[in-house]
Every structure is written in structure tokens, then in C-alpha cells.
Design an enzyme around this catalytic site. Structure first.
Site, PDB file in Angstrom:
ATOM      1  N   TYR A 128       0.771  -1.251   0.000  1.00  0.00           N
ATOM      2  CA  TYR A 128       0.000   0.000   0.000  1.00  0.00           C
ATOM      3  C   TYR A 128       0.800   1.299   0.000  1.00  0.00           C
ATOM      4  O   TYR A 128       0.224   2.372  -0.174  1.00  0.00           O
ATOM      5  CB  TYR A 128      -0.982  -0.001   1.188  1.00  0.00           C
ATOM      6  CG  TYR A 128      -2.112  -0.992   0.956  1.00  0.00           C
ATOM      7  CD1 TYR A 128      -3.179  -0.655   0.154  1.00  0.00           C
ATOM      8  CD2 TYR A 128      -2.071  -2.273   1.503  1.00  0.00           C
ATOM      9  CE1 TYR A 128      -4.205  -1.562  -0.092  1.00  0.00           C
ATOM     10  CE2 TYR A 128      -3.090  -3.187   1.265  1.00  0.00           C
ATOM     11  CZ  TYR A 128      -4.151  -2.817   0.469  1.00  0.00           C
ATOM     12  OH  TYR A 128      -5.159  -3.715   0.215  1.00  0.00           O
ATOM     13  N   PHE A 415     -10.108  -5.226  10.832  1.00  0.00           N
ATOM     14  CA  PHE A 415     -11.308  -4.855  10.078  1.00  0.00           C
ATOM     15  C   PHE A 415     -11.033  -5.037   8.606  1.00  0.00           C
ATOM     16  O   PHE A 415      -9.889  -5.290   8.205  1.00  0.00           O
ATOM     17  CB  PHE A 415     -11.714  -3.403  10.385  1.00  0.00           C
ATOM     18  CG  PHE A 415     -10.593  -2.409  10.267  1.00  0.00           C
ATOM     19  CD1 PHE A 415     -10.283  -1.821   9.038  1.00  0.00           C
ATOM     20  CD2 PHE A 415      -9.823  -2.066  11.375  1.00  0.00           C
ATOM     21  CE1 PHE A 415      -9.243  -0.903   8.925  1.00  0.00           C
ATOM     22  CE2 PHE A 415      -8.790  -1.145  11.272  1.00  0.00           C
ATOM     23  CZ  PHE A 415      -8.500  -0.569  10.045  1.00  0.00           C
TER      24      PHE A 415
HETATM   25  C1  LIG Z   1      -3.289  -7.394  -3.564  1.00  0.00           C
HETATM   26  C2  LIG Z   1      -4.298  -7.356  -4.709  1.00  0.00           C
HETATM   27  C3  LIG Z   1      -5.593  -6.730  -4.200  1.00  0.00           C
HETATM   28  C4  LIG Z   1      -3.703  -6.529  -5.853  1.00  0.00           C
HETATM   29  O1  LIG Z   1      -4.689  -6.319  -6.853  1.00  0.00           O
HETATM   30  P1  LIG Z   1      -4.295  -5.965  -8.367  1.00  0.00           P
HETATM   31  O2  LIG Z   1      -5.525  -5.506  -9.057  1.00  0.00           O
HETATM   32  O3  LIG Z   1      -3.527  -7.062  -8.951  1.00  0.00           O
HETATM   33  O4  LIG Z   1      -3.336  -4.713  -8.145  1.00  0.00           O
HETATM   34  P2  LIG Z   1      -2.999  -3.624  -9.260  1.00  0.00           P
HETATM   35  O5  LIG Z   1      -2.937  -4.298 -10.600  1.00  0.00           O
HETATM   36  O6  LIG Z   1      -3.918  -2.458  -9.154  1.00  0.00           O
HETATM   37  O7  LIG Z   1      -1.572  -3.214  -8.804  1.00  0.00           O
HETATM   38  C5  LIG Z   1      -1.248  -1.967  -8.275  1.00  0.00           C
HETATM   39  C6  LIG Z   1       0.194  -1.994  -7.876  1.00  0.00           C
HETATM   40  O8  LIG Z   1       0.358  -2.809  -6.707  1.00  0.00           O
HETATM   41  C7  LIG Z   1       1.366  -3.793  -6.955  1.00  0.00           C
HETATM   42  N1  LIG Z   1       0.985  -4.982  -6.202  1.00  0.00           N
HETATM   43  C8  LIG Z   1      -0.125  -5.685  -6.372  1.00  0.00           C
HETATM   44  N2  LIG Z   1      -0.132  -6.710  -5.488  1.00  0.00           N
HETATM   45  C9  LIG Z   1       0.986  -6.624  -4.762  1.00  0.00           C
HETATM   46  C10 LIG Z   1       1.520  -7.392  -3.704  1.00  0.00           C
HETATM   47  N3  LIG Z   1       0.895  -8.465  -3.234  1.00  0.00           N
HETATM   48  N4  LIG Z   1       2.705  -6.989  -3.170  1.00  0.00           N
HETATM   49  C11 LIG Z   1       3.346  -5.898  -3.646  1.00  0.00           C
HETATM   50  N5  LIG Z   1       2.862  -5.154  -4.670  1.00  0.00           N
HETATM   51  C12 LIG Z   1       1.697  -5.512  -5.216  1.00  0.00           C
HETATM   52  C13 LIG Z   1       1.349  -3.979  -8.443  1.00  0.00           C
HETATM   53  O9  LIG Z   1       2.587  -4.528  -8.874  1.00  0.00           O
HETATM   54  C14 LIG Z   1       1.134  -2.572  -8.928  1.00  0.00           C
HETATM   55  O10 LIG Z   1       2.341  -1.850  -8.826  1.00  0.00           O
HETATM   56  P3  LIG Z   1       2.640  -0.584  -9.760  1.00  0.00           P
HETATM   57  O11 LIG Z   1       1.516   0.382  -9.585  1.00  0.00           O
HETATM   58  O12 LIG Z   1       3.944  -0.103  -9.250  1.00  0.00           O
HETATM   59  O13 LIG Z   1       2.675  -1.163 -11.156  1.00  0.00           O
HETATM   60  C15 LIG Z   1      -4.577  -8.795  -5.263  1.00  0.00           C
HETATM   61  O14 LIG Z   1      -3.367  -9.342  -5.685  1.00  0.00           O
HETATM   62  C16 LIG Z   1      -5.256  -9.706  -4.256  1.00  0.00           C
HETATM   63  O15 LIG Z   1      -6.479  -9.762  -4.188  1.00  0.00           O
HETATM   64  N6  LIG Z   1      -4.454 -10.439  -3.443  1.00  0.00           N
HETATM   65  C17 LIG Z   1      -4.992 -11.384  -2.465  1.00  0.00           C
HETATM   66  C18 LIG Z   1      -5.821 -10.712  -1.361  1.00  0.00           C
HETATM   67  C19 LIG Z   1      -5.028  -9.620  -0.672  1.00  0.00           C
HETATM   68  O16 LIG Z   1      -3.916  -9.811  -0.217  1.00  0.00           O
HETATM   69  N7  LIG Z   1      -5.658  -8.431  -0.576  1.00  0.00           N
HETATM   70  C20 LIG Z   1      -5.093  -7.290   0.083  1.00  0.00           C
HETATM   71  C21 LIG Z   1      -5.792  -7.142   1.387  1.00  0.00           C
HETATM   72  S1  LIG Z   1      -5.069  -5.940   2.447  1.00  0.00           S
END
Ligand SMILES: CC(C)(COP(=O)(O)OP(=O)(O)OC[C@H]1O[C@@H](n2cnc3c(N)ncnc32)[C@H](O)[C@@H]1OP(=O)(O)O)[C@@H](O)C(=O)NCCC(=O)NCCS
Length: 415
Positions: A128, A415
Site C-alpha cells: 500500500y 477490520f
Molecule cells: C493485492 C491485490 C488486491 C492486488 O490487486 P491488483 O488488481 O492485482 O493490483 P494492481 O494491478 O492495481 O496493482 C497496483 C500496484 O500494486 C502492486 N501490487 C499488487 N499486489 C501486490 C503485492 N501483493 N505486493 C506488492 N505489490 C503488489 C502492483 O505490482 C502494482 O504496482 P505498480 O503500480 O507499481 O505497477 C490482489 O493481488 C489480491 O487480491 N491479493 C490477495 C488478497 C489480498 O492480499 N488483498 C489485500 C488485502 S489488504
């Protein structure tokens, strides 16, 4: 509403769609469904009018929601947007859906002048920061060997205290008074209404991971409860000898003697060898009561991530440890309304923050401001890490003293 012309549609979920939403979230998190009891509770606390679902061809591709929280910041409890349920389905990842949901969330909060601050617990620490969240709170994990001598002999004591071992459902009425007195003291703490309090006591067998049912211990005197702990025990026999592990869920007390008594009890339960407290404040008083802190193997990790949605409203919503009158030059890639110079003036009882054209004293990233917001991360540390630049000699020392808060942030409620 279409998100970007590529077939993704952003909608608000309807209450009757909660099962579909929950199933999608479980899929995104690895496929573990909630026990029915948790599912029912999650539905009760879910705020449908604050949630986002992204669909394509009718199917859920991504989710995100906000909980309307009241979280303590330096100065007292304030409204904070608790961001949760952020999920993107495995077949729709790395196409920018999370980024679009984040942008939508911040824009909506800004345009509706809702909570000026967003906070979340992150599954992975590295996700984040790119959206302007700063790691605002850390926690320690303690693994304390059992022993009546684990606490210093001069720990606080009160002979009027009595101990009662009981079941969590028996203490439902006394949890809130012991918890509530702690809320205004520590940044990060959340006000819990009856639903959230009930949630803290829940113990569905499917979620026990092989541990015993949740147990409670209460310390009380003639006037009532002064503290309690919720804990469970993991069976662990080694070479025919009992080495069970006490797993602490939560401990709250109204005063130091009650707090010490609870820890002394947990640290001397028969048939156990270790107390494991997974999530404790970095300045937990027990660290100052242990006879040998090294044996507790304190291990740091990130906890609360904080994002200032509106710099002016957020900085004016907290108080400061000393008088402060500074111009901050803020960088923010995602929320352009935050960019530029802001004059922050205030002190221990109130603050205000307005746009200015005056010369800046400090240059800060929005992420650094989020990290420093709850007072647990030093602006000097952030400056040494390159996230803050001092533009007027002396400004950093004042800002660092003003933003810092004691005690440290802690948000035990997920949360
Ligand atoms: C984490 C999650 C929500 C990312 O969704 P996504 O749609 O693939 O993310 P985006 O394509 O919008 O990526 C945005 C940025 O975050 C990065 N990013 C995404 N997942 C990441 C991760 N797990 N760790 C580090 N960076 C991550 C991407 O590389 C991208 O980087 P950039 O803007 O520098 O290119 C998804 O992988 C997921 O649902 N994971 C499992 C559940 C989870 O962990 N949710 C988070 C809860 S707090």
C-alpha cells in the site's frame, strides 16, 4: 458506472448479494470460507452503501469496502475510514483494478468530505505504500517462557484483587468497561459497539486451528472487574511432558495492578511452558515488568497503515505534543488536491491547517505524513530515510516533537 472502458463496471453491492461477495473474497484470499458464525457477523457489520464491487460480464472481479470507524488519534477518538475486503480475483490481477478502487475510494472520501483519514491492516507489508499509505504502527510478538519469576518481584500488586477463571460468554458484560477505558489513551484503538464487542468474543470451533475453546480470566475486587484476558491453549506434549502453549487473544485492564495480575496468571498456568502473545503494543507495559525481557524474544512487525485523504482536515483533526507553526510542502501522486504548501499551527489542545503560499519549512511525502500521523513513527527517522526534507534549520526537530505521541499506536481489532 464503468471504470475504464474495458468492460469493468463498478457497482455498489446489494445486501442480498453478500453470499456472492463473500465467496469472491474467499476465492481471492486463497479459498478458505468463513465459519457460518463469522459469515453472519461479517454481514452484520458490512456497510453495503460504502462497498465497491467491480464486475465484468456480471461476475465479481474485485471488491473493496469501508467501515465507518472511530479510531483514537493523538487528541482523542475521530472518524476514520477503515478500508477492508480489498480483493482482486486471481484471473483479473495486475491490470490495475486495485489502483482504480483506491483512486475511487480516496476521490469519494474527498468529494463527500467524509473521513479525512483512511487506515487498513495489510495482508502484505509492501502493497500500500504506492497509494500513499504509511506504516503508522508496529506491534511486537512476545514468546515468554512460563515461570512464576517471569515478572519482576516489584511489579504492581493489590491484595484486594481476586481471580476468576471462566468462559468468554460469562464475561460479555465486563469486557466493554475494561476495554473502553483504554480506547482514548492509545492511538489506533477503535471504539467497539455491542456488535464489535461480540465479534471479539467469538470462537467458532472451525476457527480454532486445533486449540482448546477460548477461555477467560478476570481479575476483580468488591467493586467489580478491573481486567480480563481472553486466551486459548495449544496442546504440546514433548517426551511425555506437558509443554502446552498459552495463546493470548486480548488483555485489557483498568489499572497497572490488575494488568500485572493477569499477566502473572497467564505466565503460571499448570501444564504450560510458554505464553505466546502474537500482537502486542511495542511499548506494552509487560515489557517493563519482565525480569528478563530477552527471553520474551520480542519480534517487530508492521500493523496499521494510514493514508491522509485530505491533508488539511486530517492534520487539523489531531493535536500535537508541543506548539507547532510550520509550512509543509506535500507531495502526493494519487490525490492532487493534497499537493502544495500547508500551514499547520496548533499544540496540545487543538490545531488548524490551511493552504498557504509562504515558504516551506519541511518537504514531506504523503506516505511519510501517514506514517507519522498516529505519533508512532518519528519524522526524524523518516527524514533520515529520505522521506522528509528539512528546508529551514530547526523545523524538523519541532515537527518531530510535535507529531510524536506516547503511548505508541496499537490497533488490535482487525477490520
Ligand atoms: C493485492 C491485490 C488486491 C492486488 O490487486 P491488483 O488488481 O492485482 O493490483 P494492481 O494491478 O492495481 O496493482 C497496483 C500496484 O500494486 C502492486 N501490487 C499488487 N499486489 C501486490 C503485492 N501483493 N505486493 C506488492 N505489490 C503488489 C502492483 O505490482 C502494482 O504496482 P505498480 O503500480 O507499481 O505497477 C490482489 O493481488 C489480491 O487480491 N491479493 C490477495 C488478497 C489480498 O492480499 N488483498 C489485500 C488485502 S489488504
Amino acid at each position: 458506472m464503468t471504470l475504464a472502458g474495458d468492460g469493468y463496471e463498478l457497482c455498489a453491492p446489494e445486501p442480498h448479494q453478500f453470499d456472492e461477495l463473500a465467496a469472491a473474497i474467499h476465492r481471492a484470499y486463497g479459498g478458505f470460507p468463513d465459519p457460518p458464525e463469522f459469515h453472519e457477523m461479517n454481514q452484520k457489520i458490512f456497510e453495503f452503501d460504502r462497498a465497491i464491487v467491480v464486475r465484468r460480464d456480471g461476475r465479481i472481479c474485485a471488491t473493496s469496502t469501508i467501515y465507518s470507524l472511530e479510531m483514537t488519534v493523538p487528541g482523542g477518538p475521530r472518524p476514520v475510514a477503515g478500508v477492508g475486503y480489498v480483493s482482486v480475483m486471481p484471473d483479473h490481477r495486475r491490470r490495475g483494478l486495485m489502483r482504480r478502487m483506491m483512486t475511487h475510494t480516496f476521490t469519494t472520501l474527498h468529494e463527500t468530505q467524509a473521513e479525512p483519514v483512511a487506515a487498513l491492516h495489510s495482508t502484505e507489508a509492501g502493497i500500500y505504500g504506492r497509494f500513499g499509505y504509511g506504516m503508522a504502527g508496529q506491534v511486537v510478538r512476545l514468546t515468554i517462557p512460563r515461570g512464576a519469576a517471569a515478572l519482576l518481584p516489584e511489579r504492581p500488586r493489590d491484595p484486594s484483587l481476586r481471580l476468576r477463571a471462566t468462559r468468554p460468554e460469562e464475561i460479555a458484560d465486563l469486557v466493554a468497561p475494561c476495554y473502553d477505558v483504554n480506547v482514548p489513551i492509545r492511538p489506533g484503538m477503535l471504539r467497539r459497539d455491542a456488535l464489535w464487542t461480540h465479534r471479539a468474543l467469538m470462537d467458532p470451533p472451525e476457527a480454532r486451528g486445533g486449540c482448546a475453546p477460548l477461555q477467560a480470566v478476570v481479575v476483580e475486587d468488591d467493586d467489580g472487574a478491573r481486567g480480563y484476558a481472553l486466551y486459548t491453549v495449544r496442546s504440546n506434549w514433548v517426551d511425555s511432558s506437558p509443554r502446552n502453549i498459552v495463546l493470548v487473544r486480548e488483555i485489557y485492564a483498568r489499572d497497572p495492578a490488575a494488568y500485572a495480575e493477569i499477566w502473572a496468571t497467564l505466565l503460571d498456568l499448570d501444564l504450560t511452558a510458554t505464553v505466546l502473545a502474537e500482537t502486542r503494543p511495542v511499548d506494552d507495559p509487560v515489557l517493563a515488568m519482565l525480569a528478563d525481557v530477552r527471553t520474551a524474544v520480542p519480534t517487530l512487525r508492521d500493523q496499521l497503515h494510514v493514508r491522509l485523504v485530505d491533508v488539511d482536515r486530517a492534520l487539523a483533526a489531531r493535536t500535537y505534543g508541543c506548539d507547532v507553526d510550520l509550512v509543509l510542502e506535500v507531495e502526493d501522486d494519487l490525490c492532487p488536491w493534497n499537493r502544495g504548501r500547508w500551514r499547520l499551527s496548533g499544540g496540545v489542545s487543538a490545531a488548524e491547517c490551511h493552504r498557504t503560499h509562504d515558504q516551506a519549512d519541511l518537504s514531506v511525502s504523503i506516505r511519510a505524513l501517514g506514517a507519522a500521523y498516529l505519533g508512532g513513527v518519528s519524522l526524524k527517522q523518516l527524514a533520515a530515510a529520505g522521506a522528509v526534507t528539512e528546508l529551514r534549520p530547526g523545523a524538523l526537530a519541532v515537527a518531530a516533537a510535535a507529531f510524536r505521541h506516547d503511548p505508541a499506536p496499537f490497533c488490535p481489532t482487525i477490520f
